[in-house]
Design an enzyme around this catalytic site. Structure first.
Site, mmCIF file in Angstrom:
data_model
loop_
_atom_site.group_PDB
_atom_site.id
_atom_site.type_symbol
_atom_site.label_atom_id
_atom_site.label_comp_id
_atom_site.label_asym_id
_atom_site.label_seq_id
_atom_site.Cartn_x
_atom_site.Cartn_y
_atom_site.Cartn_z
ATOM 1 N N ASN A 65 0.850 -1.197 0.000
ATOM 2 C CA ASN A 65 0.000 0.000 0.000
ATOM 3 C C ASN A 65 0.883 1.243 0.000
ATOM 4 O O ASN A 65 2.106 1.133 -0.072
ATOM 5 C CB ASN A 65 -0.946 -0.029 1.204
ATOM 6 C CG ASN A 65 -0.164 -0.165 2.486
ATOM 7 O OD1 ASN A 65 0.594 0.711 2.848
ATOM 8 N ND2 ASN A 65 -0.327 -1.306 3.166
ATOM 9 N N LYS B 51 -14.047 -0.256 15.222
ATOM 10 C CA LYS B 51 -12.728 -0.920 15.368
ATOM 11 C C LYS B 51 -12.280 -0.893 16.821
ATOM 12 O O LYS B 51 -11.709 -1.849 17.338
ATOM 13 C CB LYS B 51 -11.686 -0.202 14.502
ATOM 14 C CG LYS B 51 -11.562 -0.843 13.150
ATOM 15 C CD LYS B 51 -10.596 -0.148 12.229
ATOM 16 C CE LYS B 51 -10.849 -0.662 10.821
ATOM 17 N NZ LYS B 51 -10.418 0.190 9.771
ATOM 18 N N PHE C 118 -4.886 3.070 14.606
ATOM 19 C CA PHE C 118 -5.255 4.052 13.594
ATOM 20 C C PHE C 118 -6.373 3.444 12.761
ATOM 21 O O PHE C 118 -6.509 2.219 12.703
ATOM 22 C CB PHE C 118 -4.061 4.359 12.675
ATOM 23 C CG PHE C 118 -3.171 5.457 13.182
ATOM 24 C CD1 PHE C 118 -2.312 5.244 14.247
ATOM 25 C CD2 PHE C 118 -3.183 6.717 12.587
ATOM 26 C CE1 PHE C 118 -1.479 6.248 14.714
ATOM 27 C CE2 PHE C 118 -2.357 7.730 13.039
ATOM 28 C CZ PHE C 118 -1.507 7.499 14.103
ATOM 29 N N LYS D 203 9.782 -16.556 -10.496
ATOM 30 C CA LYS D 203 8.991 -15.479 -11.112
ATOM 31 C C LYS D 203 7.859 -16.078 -11.954
ATOM 32 O O LYS D 203 8.099 -16.958 -12.787
ATOM 33 C CB LYS D 203 9.906 -14.625 -11.991
ATOM 34 C CG LYS D 203 9.219 -13.424 -12.586
ATOM 35 C CD LYS D 203 10.178 -12.562 -13.394
ATOM 36 C CE LYS D 203 9.412 -11.441 -14.070
ATOM 37 N NZ LYS D 203 10.237 -10.700 -15.001
ATOM 38 N N ASP E 289 -4.177 -6.729 4.949
ATOM 39 C CA ASP E 289 -5.141 -7.623 5.613
ATOM 40 C C ASP E 289 -5.068 -9.032 5.036
ATOM 41 O O ASP E 289 -5.424 -10.002 5.692
ATOM 42 C CB ASP E 289 -6.558 -7.075 5.446
ATOM 43 C CG ASP E 289 -6.738 -5.804 6.257
ATOM 44 O OD1 ASP E 289 -6.261 -5.781 7.405
ATOM 45 O OD2 ASP E 289 -7.315 -4.829 5.742
HETATM 46 O O1 PMT Z 1 2.681 6.138 6.632
HETATM 47 P P1 PMT Z 1 2.010 7.380 6.089
HETATM 48 O O2 PMT Z 1 2.246 7.555 4.611
HETATM 49 O O3 PMT Z 1 2.346 8.607 6.893
HETATM 50 O O4 PMT Z 1 0.421 7.171 6.224
HETATM 51 C C1 PMT Z 1 -0.181 7.142 7.471
HETATM 52 C C2 PMT Z 1 -1.317 6.126 7.546
HETATM 53 C C3 PMT Z 1 -2.450 6.585 6.670
HETATM 54 C C4 PMT Z 1 -0.821 4.752 7.100
HETATM 55 C C5 PMT Z 1 -1.741 6.048 9.054
HETATM 56 O O5 PMT Z 1 -2.139 7.298 9.458
HETATM 57 C C6 PMT Z 1 -2.861 5.053 9.263
HETATM 58 O O6 PMT Z 1 -4.032 5.360 9.163
HETATM 59 N N1 PMT Z 1 -2.472 3.785 9.575
HETATM 60 C C7 PMT Z 1 -3.412 2.653 9.687
HETATM 61 C C8 PMT Z 1 -3.785 2.196 8.321
HETATM 62 C C9 PMT Z 1 -4.627 0.949 8.338
HETATM 63 O O7 PMT Z 1 -4.136 -0.082 7.988
HETATM 64 O O8 PMT Z 1 -5.792 1.073 8.872
HETATM 65 P P2 PMT Z 1 -6.817 -0.169 9.050
HETATM 66 O O9 PMT Z 1 -8.107 0.494 9.279
HETATM 67 O O10 PMT Z 1 -6.698 -1.147 7.934
HETATM 68 O O11 PMT Z 1 -6.301 -0.888 10.367
HETATM 69 C C10 PMT Z 1 -6.747 -0.515 11.640
HETATM 70 C C11 PMT Z 1 -5.674 -0.707 12.652
HETATM 71 O O12 PMT Z 1 -5.335 -2.096 12.775
HETATM 72 C C12 PMT Z 1 -4.385 0.010 12.363
HETATM 73 O O13 PMT Z 1 -3.875 0.514 13.593
HETATM 74 C C13 PMT Z 1 -3.462 -1.071 11.822
HETATM 75 O O14 PMT Z 1 -2.080 -0.804 12.125
HETATM 76 C C14 PMT Z 1 -3.958 -2.309 12.563
HETATM 77 N N2 PMT Z 1 -3.823 -3.570 11.822
HETATM 78 C C15 PMT Z 1 -4.585 -3.810 10.713
HETATM 79 C C16 PMT Z 1 -4.500 -5.037 10.069
HETATM 80 C C17 PMT Z 1 -3.608 -6.013 10.568
HETATM 81 N N3 PMT Z 1 -3.470 -7.174 9.961
HETATM 82 N N4 PMT Z 1 -2.855 -5.755 11.655
HETATM 83 C C18 PMT Z 1 -2.959 -4.556 12.290
HETATM 84 O O15 PMT Z 1 -2.265 -4.332 13.297
#
Ligand code: PMT
Length: 419
Positions: free
Chosen positions: A228, A357, A343, A307, A297
Site C-alpha cells: 500500500n 474498530k 489508527f 517469477k 489484511d
Molecule cells: O505512513 P504514512 O504515509 O504517513 O500514512 C499514514 C497512515 C495513513 C498509514 C496512518 O495514518 C494510518 O491510518 N495507519 C493505519 C492504516 C490501516 O491499515 O488502517 P486499518 O483500518 O486497515 O487498520 C486498523 C488498525 O489495525 C491500524 O492501527 C493497523 O495498524 C492495525 N492492523 C490492521 C490489520 C492487521 N493485519 N494488523 C494490524 O495491526
C-alpha cells in the site's frame, strides 16, 4: 556523520563505572562521545577504558604533558551539543554552582555554551545536606537539567536517596533533551513552519512505547508483492515526538520511504508475519502500543518460488489468506496497565468505522483519518484526524503529522492519568 556530539564528564564516585554503560548507550543512539574525567574519577575507572571505547584522548588534566590539545577546555566545550555529567559528586556540583574552575571538567562547564545535564550520585546525607541542595537549586536556576538520583541501597550499605538513576533513563533523558534543543532551534529559525509543535516536558519518561510503522509487503513471487502507499511519515512522527518527551521508543517498521528518526530503535518487519513476530518479541516491556502501520489484511496464500511468467495467461487469479491482526492480538494479550492505540484509515463514515474498530479490537484510542481528504492520509506531511476514545471525540484540523503526533501523545498522557 554522528547525530549529536556529547561531552561526557565523569566525576569521582563509585557509580563512575556506570558511565561506561552510558557511553555505550549514547554511541548506540548514534552520538559521538568525548570523555573528560576528574582526577578522583580515575581512581574508580581507568581513562584507558573510555579511550578504548571512544578512540579519543580522555582529558583529565589539560596541563598534562600527554594532552594533545593546548587549549583543550575551550575546544572540548565548544564542540559538543550536550555536556552530560555521570555521575556528579557533591564536590563537582558545588564547583559548578560557584564558578570554581580548578580542573579540566569544572573549566569545561564554565566554558561551554551547550546545555548541561547532571546525574548526581552520592550518599544520602551528602545529597540531603542544605549546602548540596542549595547548589542544586542554584544550578537549576542557571538552567542546568538534572536527572534526579533515586532511592535504593547505596554502596555504603545505607538505604535512601542518592543512587544514580538507571543508565537507560539517563540516556533517554539526554536524547530527549538533545531532540528538544534541535526542535527548539528549528522553530526559532526564520524558515520554521508556522504551527509547529511546542516543546513538551518529559511527560512520557516512564513509558516504553512500541509503534508499528509503514506498509507491509506480501510476496506474490520473488519479484512482485502486494502493498500500500504508507510512507512511514505518520508512525515515525509519533516515534520522534514520544522520544522527545522522554519515552523509550521502539519502532517495528515495514516498508517505508522516509528516514527513521535518529533517537529511536528501529526493527524491520516487512511482511505482516514478520511484523507480528517482531512485535511479540518486544511486548514484555511495552507500556503503550501504537499501531500506525498499514498492515496488509490479506497475503498470497502460496507465494511462488520462481517469477510467475505472463506467457499464455490473459488473466490471473491469486488466492489470498488473512494475515494476523497485530493490533487485535496485542490488545487481546495485553498485560495490566498497557495502553493500546490504533489508527483507522477510512474513506467514509470515518468516525463510525473507527469507533467500531475500537470496540472490536478492544482499543483505548483510535486515530481516525479520512484518507480521501486533501492533505490527509498516505504519504503526505500533514494529516486530518479525529481522536476517538471511549469518552470523547476530538476533531482536529489539518496539521503536520509531527504536530498530530503530539496531540495523540497528549491523549495517551491523559488516559494514563485517568486509569
Ligand atoms: O505512513 P504514512 O504515509 O504517513 O500514512 C499514514 C497512515 C495513513 C498509514 C496512518 O495514518 C494510518 O491510518 N495507519 C493505519 C492504516 C490501516 O491499515 O488502517 P486499518 O483500518 O486497515 O487498520 C486498523 C488498525 O489495525 C491500524 O492501527 C493497523 O495498524 C492495525 N492492523 C490492521 C490489520 C492487521 N493485519 N494488523 C494490524 O495491526
Amino acid at each position: 556523520m554522528a547525530n549529536f556530539r556529547v561531552g561526557l564528564g565523569v566525576s569521582g564516585g563509585i557509580a563512575a563505572y556506570k558511565a561506561v554503560e552510558v557511553l555505550r548507550l549514547l554511541q548506540k543512539a548514534g552520538c559521538e562521545v568525548s570523555v573528560a574525567m576528574t582526577r578522583h574519577a580515575t581512581e574508580f575507572v581507568h581513562p584507558l577504558t573510555f579511550k578504548a571505547l571512544t578512540e579519543r584522548h580522555v582529558i583529565v588534566d589539560d596541563y598534562a604533558a600527554d594532552n594533545p590539545d593546548p587549549i583543550a577546555h575551550i575546544n572540548f566545550s565548544q564542540n559538543i551539543d550536550l555536556l552530560l555529567i555521570v555521575p556528579a559528586t557533591a564536590n563537582i556540583i558545588a564547583k559548578f554552582a560557584n564558578g570554581v574552575a580548578d580542573d579540566f571538567l569544572s573549566s569545561t562547564y564554565l566554558a561551554t555554551t551547550a546545555p548541561v545535564m547532571i546525574a548526581p550520585a552520592m550518599n544520602t546525607t551528602m545529597w540531603e545536606q542544605p549546602a548540596t541542595q542549595r547548589n542544586v537549586a542554584q544550578l537549576k536556576n542557571d538552567g542546568v537539567h538534572f536527572v534526579e538520583p533515586v532511592a535504593g541501597e547505596l554502596a555504603c550499605k545505607t538505604v535512601g536517596t542518592g543512587k544514580l538513576e538507571d543508565v537507560e533513563n539517563i540516556v533517554a533523558q539526554a536524547m530527549a533533551l538533545l531532540a528538544a534543543e534541535t526542535q527548539g532551534r528549528r522553530e526559532s529559525e526564520p524558515s520554521a513552519v508556522a504551527g509547529g509543535s511546542a516543546p513538551h516536558s518529559l511527560d512520557l519518561k516512564n513509558e516504553h512505547i512500541l509503534i508499528t510503522v509503514g506498509g507491509t509487503r506480501e510476496a506474490i513471487d520473488p519479484v512482485r508483492f502486494i502493498s500500500n502507499h504508507s510512507s512511514g511519515k505518520m508512525g515515525f512522527a509519533v516515534a520522534e515526538a514520544a522520544a522527545a518527551r522522554g519515552a523509550n521508543v521502539t519502532v517495528v517498521a515495514g516498508a517505508t520511504t522516509v528516514e527513521s528518526p535518529r533517537n529511536v530503535r528501529v526493527i524491520r518487519g516487512i511482511t505482516a508475519d514478520e511484523m507480528f513476530a517482531a512485535v511479540k518479541n518486544e511486548l514484555a516491556n511495552t507500556t503503550v502500543f501504537i499501531g500506525a502501520a498499514a498492515v496488509a489484511d490479506y497475503a498470497p496464500a502460496n507465494a511462488a518460488d520462481a517469477k510467475i511468467k505472463k506467457e499464455g495467461r490473459d488473466t490471473m487469479t491469486l488466492e489470498l489468506k488473512k494475515t494476523p491482526d497485530i493490533l487485535a492480538e496485542v490488545s487481546r494479550s495485553r498485560h495490566d496497565g498497557m495502553l493500546v492505540v490504533g489508527f483507522a484509515a477510512e474513506t467514509n463514515d470515518v468516525v463510525g468505522y473507527a469507533r467500531s474498530k475500537m470496540e472490536k479490537k478492544g482499543l483505548d484510542l483510535v486515530i481516525a483519518n479520512d484518507i480521501t481528504k486533501a492533505g490527509a492520509g498516505f504519504n503526505t506531511d500533514t494529516n486530518i484526524a479525529t481522536i476517538v476514545s471511549h469518552t470523547s471525540e476530538t476533531e482536529l484540523p489539518l496539521m503536520s503529522k509531527r504536530e498530530l503526533a503530539d496531540k495523540i501523545l497528549d491523549e495517551v498522557v491523559r488516559l494514563r492519568h485517568s486509569t
